[in-house]
Design a protein around this motif. Sequence first.
Motif, PDB file in Angstrom:
ATOM      1  N   THR A  49     -90.094 -34.426   4.427  1.00 60.55           N
ATOM      2  CA  THR A  49     -91.443 -33.853   4.426  1.00 60.55           C
ATOM      3  C   THR A  49     -91.665 -32.843   5.538  1.00 60.55           C
ATOM      4  O   THR A  49     -92.512 -31.970   5.401  1.00 60.55           O
ATOM      5  CB  THR A  49     -92.501 -34.965   4.558  1.00 60.55           C
ATOM      6  N   LYS A  50     -90.894 -32.923   6.626  1.00 58.01           N
ATOM      7  CA  LYS A  50     -91.161 -32.007   7.749  1.00 58.01           C
ATOM      8  C   LYS A  50     -90.987 -30.540   7.349  1.00 58.01           C
ATOM      9  O   LYS A  50     -91.641 -29.669   7.899  1.00 58.01           O
ATOM     10  CB  LYS A  50     -90.252 -32.337   8.926  1.00 58.01           C
ATOM     11  N   GLY A  51     -90.125 -30.289   6.349  1.00 53.58           N
ATOM     12  CA  GLY A  51     -89.865 -28.908   5.970  1.00 53.58           C
ATOM     13  C   GLY A  51     -91.011 -28.252   5.234  1.00 53.58           C
ATOM     14  O   GLY A  51     -91.049 -27.039   5.088  1.00 53.58           O
ATOM     15  N   ILE A  52     -91.957 -29.063   4.726  1.00 54.50           N
ATOM     16  CA  ILE A  52     -92.984 -28.487   3.877  1.00 54.50           C
ATOM     17  C   ILE A  52     -94.137 -27.895   4.694  1.00 54.50           C
ATOM     18  O   ILE A  52     -94.552 -26.769   4.458  1.00 54.50           O
ATOM     19  CB  ILE A  52     -93.486 -29.532   2.864  1.00 54.50           C
ATOM     20  N   VAL A  53     -94.636 -28.654   5.688  1.00 56.41           N
ATOM     21  CA  VAL A  53     -95.737 -28.106   6.478  1.00 56.41           C
ATOM     22  C   VAL A  53     -95.311 -27.855   7.927  1.00 56.41           C
ATOM     23  O   VAL A  53     -95.354 -26.723   8.412  1.00 56.41           O
ATOM     24  CB  VAL A  53     -96.955 -29.058   6.449  1.00 56.41           C
ATOM     25  N   GLN A  54     -94.824 -28.912   8.588  1.00 60.17           N
ATOM     26  CA  GLN A  54     -94.587 -28.823  10.026  1.00 60.17           C
ATOM     27  C   GLN A  54     -93.564 -27.743  10.388  1.00 60.17           C
ATOM     28  O   GLN A  54     -93.740 -27.007  11.353  1.00 60.17           O
ATOM     29  CB  GLN A  54     -94.103 -30.201  10.516  1.00 60.17           C
TER      30      GLN A  54
ATOM     31  N   LYS B  85     -75.974 -36.669   9.733  1.00 60.86           N
ATOM     32  CA  LYS B  85     -75.236 -37.297   8.630  1.00 60.86           C
ATOM     33  C   LYS B  85     -75.546 -36.603   7.309  1.00 60.86           C
ATOM     34  O   LYS B  85     -76.599 -35.992   7.157  1.00 60.86           O
ATOM     35  CB  LYS B  85     -75.637 -38.771   8.543  1.00 60.86           C
ATOM     36  N   PRO B  86     -74.611 -36.735   6.309  1.00 57.90           N
ATOM     37  CA  PRO B  86     -74.798 -36.040   5.028  1.00 57.90           C
ATOM     38  C   PRO B  86     -76.122 -36.328   4.330  1.00 57.90           C
ATOM     39  O   PRO B  86     -76.790 -35.391   3.872  1.00 57.90           O
ATOM     40  CB  PRO B  86     -73.625 -36.527   4.197  1.00 57.90           C
ATOM     41  N   LEU B  87     -76.552 -37.618   4.269  1.00 55.37           N
ATOM     42  CA  LEU B  87     -77.765 -37.929   3.511  1.00 55.37           C
ATOM     43  C   LEU B  87     -78.980 -37.247   4.138  1.00 55.37           C
ATOM     44  O   LEU B  87     -79.772 -36.585   3.447  1.00 55.37           O
ATOM     45  CB  LEU B  87     -77.983 -39.439   3.456  1.00 55.37           C
ATOM     46  N   ALA B  88     -79.101 -37.365   5.463  1.00 55.97           N
ATOM     47  CA  ALA B  88     -80.217 -36.723   6.151  1.00 55.97           C
ATOM     48  C   ALA B  88     -80.176 -35.219   5.943  1.00 55.97           C
ATOM     49  O   ALA B  88     -81.210 -34.567   5.760  1.00 55.97           O
ATOM     50  CB  ALA B  88     -80.180 -37.052   7.637  1.00 55.97           C
ATOM     51  N   SER B  89     -78.957 -34.625   5.923  1.00 49.38           N
ATOM     52  CA  SER B  89     -78.841 -33.176   5.751  1.00 49.38           C
ATOM     53  C   SER B  89     -79.291 -32.743   4.367  1.00 49.38           C
ATOM     54  O   SER B  89     -79.931 -31.703   4.216  1.00 49.38           O
ATOM     55  CB  SER B  89     -77.400 -32.736   5.972  1.00 49.38           C
ATOM     56  N   ILE B  90     -78.949 -33.561   3.336  1.00 49.31           N
ATOM     57  CA  ILE B  90     -79.381 -33.224   1.982  1.00 49.31           C
ATOM     58  C   ILE B  90     -80.905 -33.211   1.927  1.00 49.31           C
ATOM     59  O   ILE B  90     -81.523 -32.263   1.416  1.00 49.31           O
ATOM     60  CB  ILE B  90     -78.830 -34.233   0.952  1.00 49.31           C
ATOM     61  N   LEU B  91     -81.533 -34.270   2.503  1.00 51.76           N
ATOM     62  CA  LEU B  91     -82.995 -34.355   2.452  1.00 51.76           C
ATOM     63  C   LEU B  91     -83.629 -33.206   3.229  1.00 51.76           C
ATOM     64  O   LEU B  91     -84.608 -32.613   2.787  1.00 51.76           O
ATOM     65  CB  LEU B  91     -83.459 -35.701   3.010  1.00 51.76           C
TER      66      LEU B  91
ATOM     67  N   GLY C  69     -86.115 -26.258   1.532  1.00 56.22           N
ATOM     68  CA  GLY C  69     -86.068 -25.427   0.339  1.00 56.22           C
ATOM     69  C   GLY C  69     -87.374 -25.495  -0.425  1.00 56.22           C
ATOM     70  O   GLY C  69     -87.912 -24.474  -0.862  1.00 56.22           O
ATOM     71  N   LEU C  70     -87.917 -26.722  -0.541  1.00 57.26           N
ATOM     72  CA  LEU C  70     -89.188 -26.879  -1.254  1.00 57.26           C
ATOM     73  C   LEU C  70     -90.309 -26.156  -0.504  1.00 57.26           C
ATOM     74  O   LEU C  70     -91.133 -25.462  -1.110  1.00 57.26           O
ATOM     75  CB  LEU C  70     -89.514 -28.370  -1.398  1.00 57.26           C
ATOM     76  N   GLY C  71     -90.301 -26.317   0.839  1.00 57.17           N
ATOM     77  CA  GLY C  71     -91.320 -25.636   1.642  1.00 57.17           C
ATOM     78  C   GLY C  71     -91.271 -24.136   1.443  1.00 57.17           C
ATOM     79  O   GLY C  71     -92.302 -23.473   1.284  1.00 57.17           O
ATOM     80  N   TRP C  72     -90.040 -23.585   1.400  1.00 61.20           N
ATOM     81  CA  TRP C  72     -89.900 -22.140   1.238  1.00 61.20           C
ATOM     82  C   TRP C  72     -90.356 -21.720  -0.155  1.00 61.20           C
ATOM     83  O   TRP C  72     -91.055 -20.725  -0.317  1.00 61.20           O
ATOM     84  CB  TRP C  72     -88.450 -21.719   1.476  1.00 61.20           C
ATOM     85  N   THR C  73     -89.957 -22.515  -1.189  1.00 66.21           N
ATOM     86  CA  THR C  73     -90.358 -22.187  -2.559  1.00 66.21           C
ATOM     87  C   THR C  73     -91.883 -22.181  -2.676  1.00 66.21           C
ATOM     88  O   THR C  73     -92.456 -21.276  -3.299  1.00 66.21           O
ATOM     89  CB  THR C  73     -89.760 -23.204  -3.544  1.00 66.21           C
ATOM     90  N   LEU C  74     -92.535 -23.198  -2.062  1.00 68.05           N
ATOM     91  CA  LEU C  74     -93.999 -23.249  -2.145  1.00 68.05           C
ATOM     92  C   LEU C  74     -94.625 -22.038  -1.460  1.00 68.05           C
ATOM     93  O   LEU C  74     -95.582 -21.444  -1.980  1.00 68.05           O
ATOM     94  CB  LEU C  74     -94.523 -24.547  -1.512  1.00 68.05           C
ATOM     95  N   SER C  75     -94.072 -21.637  -0.296  1.00 66.30           N
ATOM     96  CA  SER C  75     -94.683 -20.476   0.357  1.00 66.30           C
ATOM     97  C   SER C  75     -94.433 -19.203  -0.432  1.00 66.30           C
ATOM     98  O   SER C  75     -95.305 -18.325  -0.488  1.00 66.30           O
ATOM     99  CB  SER C  75     -94.222 -20.334   1.807  1.00 66.30           C
ATOM    100  N   LEU C  76     -93.253 -19.101  -1.079  1.00 68.16           N
ATOM    101  CA  LEU C  76     -93.021 -17.945  -1.949  1.00 68.16           C
ATOM    102  C   LEU C  76     -94.046 -17.929  -3.075  1.00 68.16           C
ATOM    103  O   LEU C  76     -94.573 -16.869  -3.444  1.00 68.16           O
ATOM    104  CB  LEU C  76     -91.621 -18.010  -2.566  1.00 68.16           C
ATOM    105  N   CYS C  77     -94.348 -19.127  -3.631  1.00 68.88           N
ATOM    106  CA  CYS C  77     -95.339 -19.214  -4.712  1.00 68.88           C
ATOM    107  C   CYS C  77     -96.689 -18.696  -4.226  1.00 68.88           C
ATOM    108  O   CYS C  77     -97.346 -17.920  -4.913  1.00 68.88           O
ATOM    109  CB  CYS C  77     -95.515 -20.654  -5.170  1.00 68.88           C
ATOM    110  N   LEU C  78     -97.095 -19.139  -3.009  1.00 67.16           N
ATOM    111  CA  LEU C  78     -98.390 -18.722  -2.487  1.00 67.16           C
ATOM    112  C   LEU C  78     -98.461 -17.199  -2.371  1.00 67.16           C
ATOM    113  O   LEU C  78     -99.409 -16.564  -2.867  1.00 67.16           O
ATOM    114  CB  LEU C  78     -98.620 -19.376  -1.125  1.00 67.16           C
ATOM    115  N   VAL C  79     -97.422 -16.594  -1.739  1.00 66.13           N
ATOM    116  CA  VAL C  79     -97.426 -15.135  -1.574  1.00 66.13           C
ATOM    117  C   VAL C  79     -97.441 -14.452  -2.933  1.00 66.13           C
ATOM    118  O   VAL C  79     -98.205 -13.505  -3.165  1.00 66.13           O
ATOM    119  CB  VAL C  79     -96.201 -14.676  -0.753  1.00 66.13           C
TER     120      VAL C  79
END
Lengths: 211, 212
Positions: free
Chosen positions: A11-16, A126-132, A138-148
């Motif tokens: 979740t940190k990637g989406i807003v924070q 670790k791999p799992l944390a890196s995937i998340l 990626g989701l945060g970036w996609t959402l901001s692209l959507c907004l723009v």
Amino acid sequence: MAEQSNLKEFTKGIVQYNPLFVMVLGLCPSLAVTTSVKNGVAMGGAATFVLVCSNFIISSVRSFIPREIRIPCFIVIIAAFVTMVELLMKAYLPPELNASLGIFIPLIVVNCIIMYRAESFAYKNKPLASILDGAGLGLGWTLSLCLVSIIREALGAGTIFGLKVSESYQPASVMIMAPGAFIVLGLLLGFFNWWKLRKSETSMKAHMKHD
Amino acid sequence: MIKELALIIVSVVFVNNFVLSKFLGLCPFLGVSQKTSSAMGMGVAVTFVMTLSSAITWIVYNFILLPGDANIVAKVFPSIRELGLIEVLKTISYILVIATLVQLVEMMLRKMVPTLYESLGIYLPLITTNCAVLGVALLNTTDSPSHLGFLHATVQGFGAGIGFTVAMLLMSGIRERLALVNIPQPLRGIPIAFICTGLMALAFFGFSGMVQ
């Protein structure tokens, strides 16, 4: 406890740590492909795929990569996944969508967001944390692209996702072209700064009242 | 011939400026444009890398990646003659060429102009990830019918570098004055720089239509 911290990585990637509005990374594609919402979503999806895969591979093999040559190694891994995405998109997406994204799909190789996460997260975790982490950013970036792109498409073409917004609105096509992109992103960044400033001010006032 | 080359330069410097109308190379454009001197240094370094990488990637594209009789790899592996390597190896080979060149420029600058080397700091190795450099290499070698010749591709790379330098210099001039102006708190820094860039892009629109 472990589950909770993994969820936080996502979740940190989406807003924070929003890549576009907080860290101001990945500017070139954010401006170039946001002429319509469809392009923005396609670009965001492609970059998210590369980000998740490269984060996973880099964090899996991080103990074999010597520190001195880590950057060339990252670039080769990222470039391999970008080539994959390029071929997949050519095969399965409509040609006009591919044409409008143009050279910005191969240019994901030099997208700073992916390099930044490889260097500062995947190489140390670790791999799992890196995937998340990759999926969240990626989701945060996609959402901001959507907004723009929603703003630019609505103002510049009078449509959202190809649907007309209002019958009476005369589209200002400058918003689709280069100057509109710069001004929309500048104002949006200013808006998010204002929001952050106001939030910190109110929390400071609340603090003072408490004392 | 000279007329054609001049047209390419005018086209990429003014009409299709890489920063202002193609959105390529924005990170260094915003990152290094606070001072005119470092903007100039960055512009020169990028122009140098762009010219050389355009030339080398053109050679790589035509003699290693494209299918056909000119392909060098096909002499060893005949199956490549028909298929070529263009689909799978284009991105990787270009980025490796650029990364090597940047390393070369870095070593040269450190020996020859140490003050410039210091002032460019982190942005010098970051030329590798400057999308304008990879962008011009990709644009030079697209599969479009008007495939550029060697000289044209090199000149387009050089012109794109000059266009980048021009945009950087203009922007640094504006930002040196912006530093003295009272700007609303939330817009300070990057947001106002973006709005100024937008206005500059609007001004550069005046050149459109000059070259088809």
